[in-house]
Design a protein around this motif. Structure first.
Motif, PDB file in Angstrom:
ATOM      1  N   TYR A 115       0.845  -1.193   0.000  1.00  0.00           N
ATOM      2  CA  TYR A 115       0.000   0.000   0.000  1.00  0.00           C
ATOM      3  C   TYR A 115       0.877   1.238   0.000  1.00  0.00           C
ATOM      4  O   TYR A 115       2.041   1.184   0.405  1.00  0.00           O
ATOM      5  CB  TYR A 115      -0.925   0.013   1.223  1.00  0.00           C
ATOM      6  N   LEU A 116       0.328   2.362  -0.434  1.00  0.00           N
ATOM      7  CA  LEU A 116       1.076   3.623  -0.431  1.00  0.00           C
ATOM      8  C   LEU A 116       0.321   4.752   0.260  1.00  0.00           C
ATOM      9  O   LEU A 116       0.862   5.447   1.089  1.00  0.00           O
ATOM     10  CB  LEU A 116       1.441   4.036  -1.867  1.00  0.00           C
ATOM     11  N   CYS A 117      -0.963   4.942  -0.086  1.00  0.00           N
ATOM     12  CA  CYS A 117      -1.651   6.117   0.456  1.00  0.00           C
ATOM     13  C   CYS A 117      -2.323   5.832   1.793  1.00  0.00           C
ATOM     14  O   CYS A 117      -2.889   6.715   2.414  1.00  0.00           O
ATOM     15  CB  CYS A 117      -2.639   6.692  -0.556  1.00  0.00           C
ATOM     16  N   PHE A 118      -2.252   4.589   2.241  1.00  0.00           N
ATOM     17  CA  PHE A 118      -2.835   4.242   3.535  1.00  0.00           C
ATOM     18  C   PHE A 118      -1.844   4.567   4.653  1.00  0.00           C
ATOM     19  O   PHE A 118      -0.641   4.419   4.500  1.00  0.00           O
ATOM     20  CB  PHE A 118      -3.178   2.743   3.542  1.00  0.00           C
ATOM     21  N   GLY A 156      -7.922   5.623  -0.368  1.00  0.00           N
ATOM     22  CA  GLY A 156      -8.228   4.799  -1.532  1.00  0.00           C
ATOM     23  C   GLY A 156      -7.846   5.378  -2.868  1.00  0.00           C
ATOM     24  O   GLY A 156      -8.520   5.152  -3.870  1.00  0.00           O
ATOM     25  N   SER A 157      -6.749   6.135  -2.949  1.00  0.00           N
ATOM     26  CA  SER A 157      -6.442   6.773  -4.228  1.00  0.00           C
ATOM     27  C   SER A 157      -5.336   6.080  -5.023  1.00  0.00           C
ATOM     28  O   SER A 157      -5.369   6.097  -6.238  1.00  0.00           O
ATOM     29  CB  SER A 157      -6.079   8.240  -4.009  1.00  0.00           C
ATOM     30  N   CYS A 158      -4.380   5.465  -4.358  1.00  0.00           N
ATOM     31  CA  CYS A 158      -3.240   4.943  -5.135  1.00  0.00           C
ATOM     32  C   CYS A 158      -3.546   3.607  -5.797  1.00  0.00           C
ATOM     33  O   CYS A 158      -2.934   3.248  -6.787  1.00  0.00           O
ATOM     34  CB  CYS A 158      -1.991   4.839  -4.265  1.00  0.00           C
ATOM     35  N   LYS A 159      -4.454   2.852  -5.204  1.00  0.00           N
ATOM     36  CA  LYS A 159      -4.898   1.553  -5.739  1.00  0.00           C
ATOM     37  C   LYS A 159      -3.824   0.458  -5.701  1.00  0.00           C
ATOM     38  O   LYS A 159      -4.014  -0.624  -6.256  1.00  0.00           O
ATOM     39  CB  LYS A 159      -5.423   1.669  -7.193  1.00  0.00           C
ATOM     40  N   CYS A 192      -3.036  -1.154  -3.210  1.00  0.00           N
ATOM     41  CA  CYS A 192      -3.500  -2.195  -2.282  1.00  0.00           C
ATOM     42  C   CYS A 192      -4.614  -3.052  -2.886  1.00  0.00           C
ATOM     43  O   CYS A 192      -5.263  -3.824  -2.170  1.00  0.00           O
ATOM     44  CB  CYS A 192      -3.989  -1.548  -0.996  1.00  0.00           C
ATOM     45  N   CYS A 250      -7.733  -1.162   1.231  1.00  0.00           N
ATOM     46  CA  CYS A 250      -7.679  -0.198   2.334  1.00  0.00           C
ATOM     47  C   CYS A 250      -9.041   0.426   2.614  1.00  0.00           C
ATOM     48  O   CYS A 250      -9.249   0.988   3.681  1.00  0.00           O
ATOM     49  CB  CYS A 250      -6.642   0.885   2.077  1.00  0.00           C
TER      50      CYS A 250
HETATM   51  S1  FES Z   1      -3.340   2.168  -0.047  1.00  0.00           S
HETATM   52 FE1  FES Z   1      -3.686   3.544  -1.637  1.00  0.00          FE
HETATM   53  S2  FES Z   1      -5.622   2.879  -2.395  1.00  0.00           S
HETATM   54 FE2  FES Z   1      -5.274   1.634  -0.721  1.00  0.00          FE
END
Ligand code: FES
Ligand code: SF4
Lengths: 492, 242
Positions: free
Chosen positions: B39-42, B50-53, B55, B67
């Protein structure tokens, strides 16, 4: 002192031979030769397209990134750039004196780099010419040929290089593109275990280095006439020397001598380098032509690198290397040795010297200390000069109050030797090419002279013992008469 | 199935039972159970975004961001399949090529989540043609440097500054490919905000955009977060320690 072969009096009707080492990565060099119908040489030039514009990538970056970024300038001596930039930026962070630990760790890193670079150059790149012959069968004139004919020697070359790389890994954190040196000091010291590991390897390293020196000494003695004469041109010399006049590859003051060995200047603070050295440009090469300001462009060009610095200093300060140096100096007692092929000898002496310095550094408890970074009143500019494997390396930066680099000037070792290399290949052309049909073997003589200076071109560093070559023979109108391509073998 | 899942409810993640507590997302439950999903944006301290996708998983055959997807009993979740890993790899490659990421000379190398996730997914090249956007630095602040070249638009700094620091120093502006991070000051300069070095926003950036000045490379190679252990292990341990 600039020779007549730089520019043909009248190029009309002359045939052009181009030796073009094809380079994929950082450097690109080519030699052009103008010949008349009788193969008399009228013009010889080494043209280099270097790392132009690297300064552009540095400008606007925060200064603490610079010592890491500049390593991308060079595939085989990144550590030299890493340290020269750190030294320049020490002044920006006000660290005019480093902590003893930082000083020893950086020195260790530097001498490890010298050792590995010199080993690479001699054993991999140059020994094929020297051991197998300049005109030996081209398919075997490479490190594989050396490995077959001199397996033990080739192995020692590999082991020496490995040791140097291990020193770099321990001090910089990685074998390539480490981060160990930072403005103001270092980010890690050496652990006891790491020191012990290096110390255990040292007796062999010193023994191999001595074998290397003995080998070059013998090569020189066996064919002294050739070695002394091959491409030899007199010039001034320039290098750092320690404040005590002894050889110091990491830090010191600038000293220059004329071709007879007379001191031109001495004890000059590196911060004032730009008053001493000016750079000329020629329309036919991207690489500049530096000269000593006081002597002007015609008479002021000079040599840097191993042969210059071991003669420029008063002594090396380590017993085994000093004894070897005495033998080299005895070639022309009381006079400077100018023979390009003596660079190999000087390089091996420096390799031995580096091993002795490393031995000394490893015995110094400061290497294991914990005080890593110094600082002081903030400065806005700094010059860092180091004797890199190939010669004097100058980094100069200005940093604004927002911590970004606003000006960057780099003079790399190879640039200092630009005129010297050009003059050497002109002399080789006079000695060997004049009046002969240029064959691969004859053209290799030109390369042998260039290689003696160990210029930092990627092609020279990635090819095993020879540069990839493309030779084009054009008629006077520039039409292609003949094209020979010789592939380089890449180290991978 | 009841409206409130049992306390011992589980779902299946790549064939293993993963227990979860009411209200947990798939990602949270997986991490708590010691199973890594990239994951990145979590960020555990913030509401998922929920923006980077990166995860993304497949839940009962349908892809979704783990996430933001609540865990439900009996769900069959696929994460470590070649298909999903391939999708994640492409997303990460996009991020690498959209910005300017020169890992060898980046101060954040070894501490960077993007780099670590890239390694985890076996990303070795950018794959796509790099865009080399021109993004000048903001060095106006005396203590903090902003290097926008590395921004992956995760909005963690925006969230931290607003929700924790109550300052709103950062914001995203523009749409699509033009979306970029901005500083909330009339001048647009960080120096003209009330950012302080101990703000939460200073410590959440997963890449190397928000940096303390004059500290670059103080930590040697080998001593950085992902030098010794892969993100797979670091991330689940972090969850355990929390
Ligand atoms: S961690 Fe970025 S969309 Fe889920
Ligand atoms: S600066 Fe860092 S934390 Fe903020 S949006 Fe960009 S990547 Fe995310």
């Amino acid at each position: 002192m600039t020779s007549s072969l730089e520019k043909a009096k009248d190029p009309t009707g002359l045939r052009r031979v181009v030796i073009e080492p094809v380079s994929r990565v950082e450097g690109h060099g080519k030699v052009t030769i103008l010949l008349d119908a009788a193969n008399k040489v009228h013009q010889v030039r080494l043209h280099i397209v270097e790392f132009r514009g690297f300064e552009r990538f540095i400008q606007g970056r925060p200064y603490w990134e610079v010592p890491v970024m500049v390593q991308r300038l060079c595939g085989i001596c990144p550590v030299s750039h890493h340290l020269a930039a750190s030294k320049a930026l020490d002044r920006v962070v006000g660290a005019h004196t480093l902590t003893p630990t930082a000083d020893r760790v950086r020195r260790l890193m530097h001498y490890g780099q010298i050792l590995q670079s010199h080993a690479l150059h001699f054993y991999h790149l140059s020994s094929p010419d020297l051991l197998l012959g300049f005109e030996s069968e081209v398919a075997r004139r490479n490190v594989v040929g050396v490995l077959a004919a001199y397996p033990e020697l080739a192995k020692q070359g590999v082991m020496l290089r490995k040791f140097g790389q291990e020193v770099i890994r321990i001090t910089a954190g990685k074998r390539v593109h480490g981060t160990g040196s930072i403005p103001g000091g270092v980010n890690k010291a050496v652990s006891e275990a790491e020191r012990d590991e290096l110390q255990r390897a040292l007796p062999d390293v010193i023994a191999w280095a001595r074998t290397g020196v003995a080998l070059v000494t013998e090569l020189f003695a066996k064919d002294r006439a050739t070695y002394e004469r091959f491409g030899t041109v007199r010039s001034n010399i320039l290098s750092l020397v320690g404040r005590d006049g002894k050889l110091d590859l990491y830090d010191g003051v600038l000293r220059a001598r004329d071709a007879d060995g007379k001191i031109l200047f001495d004890g000059v603070d590196v911060q004032g380098y730009d008053a001493l050295i000016k750079e000329n440009v020629r329309s036919w090469s991207y690489m500049k032509f530096p000269f000593l300001t006081a002597l002007g462009p015609e008479a002021g060009w000079y040599k840097v690198g191993p042969l210059a610095r071991i003669q420029n200093c008063d002594s090396l300060g380590t017993p085994l290397a000093d004894a070897a140096r005495d033998e080299l100096l005895a070639v022309t007692p009381g006079k400077l040795v100018h023979a390009p092929l003596a660079f190999h000898w000087a390089r091996m002496i420096e390799l031995l010297h580096s091993a002795e310095v490393i031995e000394r550094l490893l015995a110094d408890p400061a290497l294991l200390g914990t005080d890593l970074v110094a600082s002081g009143p903030r400065g806005t500019m700094g010059v860092g000069v180091i004797e890199a494997p190939r010669g004097t390396l100058i980094h100069h930066y200005e940093v604004d109050e927002q911590d970004l680099v606003t000006m960057c000037n780099l003079i790399v070792s190879t640039t200092h030797n630009n005129q010297a290399m050009n003059e050497a290949i002109r002399e080789v052309a006079r000695q060997y090419l004049d009046g002969h049909e240029p064959t691969e073997g004859l053209l290799n003589h030109i390369e042998v002279a260039i290689r003696a200076f160990d210029p930092c071109l990627s092609c020279a560093t990635h090819a095993l013992g020879k540069m990839p070559l493309e030779v084009e023979i054009l008629d006077a109108e520039g039409a292609l008469v003949e094209r020979l391509v010789r592939e380089g073998e890449h180290l991978g | 199935m009841t409206d409130t899942p049992e306390a011992d409810a589980t779902f299946q993640l790549d064939g293993h039972d993963v227990p979860f507590e009411p209200g947990q997302t798939i990602l949270q439950a997986a991490l708590a159970a010691g199973k890594y999903i990239p994951y990145l944006c979590f960020h555990r301290e913030f509401h998922p975004h929920g923006s980077c996708k990166v995860c993304t998983v497949k839940v009962n055959g349908r892809t979704g961001a783990s996430c933001t997807t609540p865990a439900r009993p009996g769900d069959v979740v696929e994460s470590e399949t070649e298909e999903i890993r391939d999708l994640r790899r492409h997303l990460v490659q996009f991020l690498f090529t959209e910005g300017n990421h020169f890992c060898p000379s980046c101060e954040q190398s070894g501490n960077c989540t993007l780099q670590a996730v890239g390694y985890d997914l076996g990303v070795t090249t950018g794959h796509y043609v790099p865009l080399f956007p021109n993004r000048p630095l903001d060095a106006s602040h005396p203590e903090v440097l902003l290097d926008f070249n590395r921004c992956i638009l995760c909005e963690l700094c925006v969230r931290a500054s607003t929700l924790v620091d109550h300052k709103s120093v950062f914001a995203l502006s523009g749409r699509g490919i033009d979306k970029h991070l901005v500083v909330n000051a009339e001048s647009g300069r960080l120096a003209d905000t009330n950012l302080a070095v101990d703000d939460k926003a200073m410590s959440v950036c997963p890449v190397g955009v928000i940096q303390r000045k004059r500290r670059g490379f103080l930590v040697p190679i080998g001593k950085r977060t992902y030098d010794e252990r892969p993100i797979r292990e670091v991330a689940v341990d972090r969850e355990k320690e929390a």
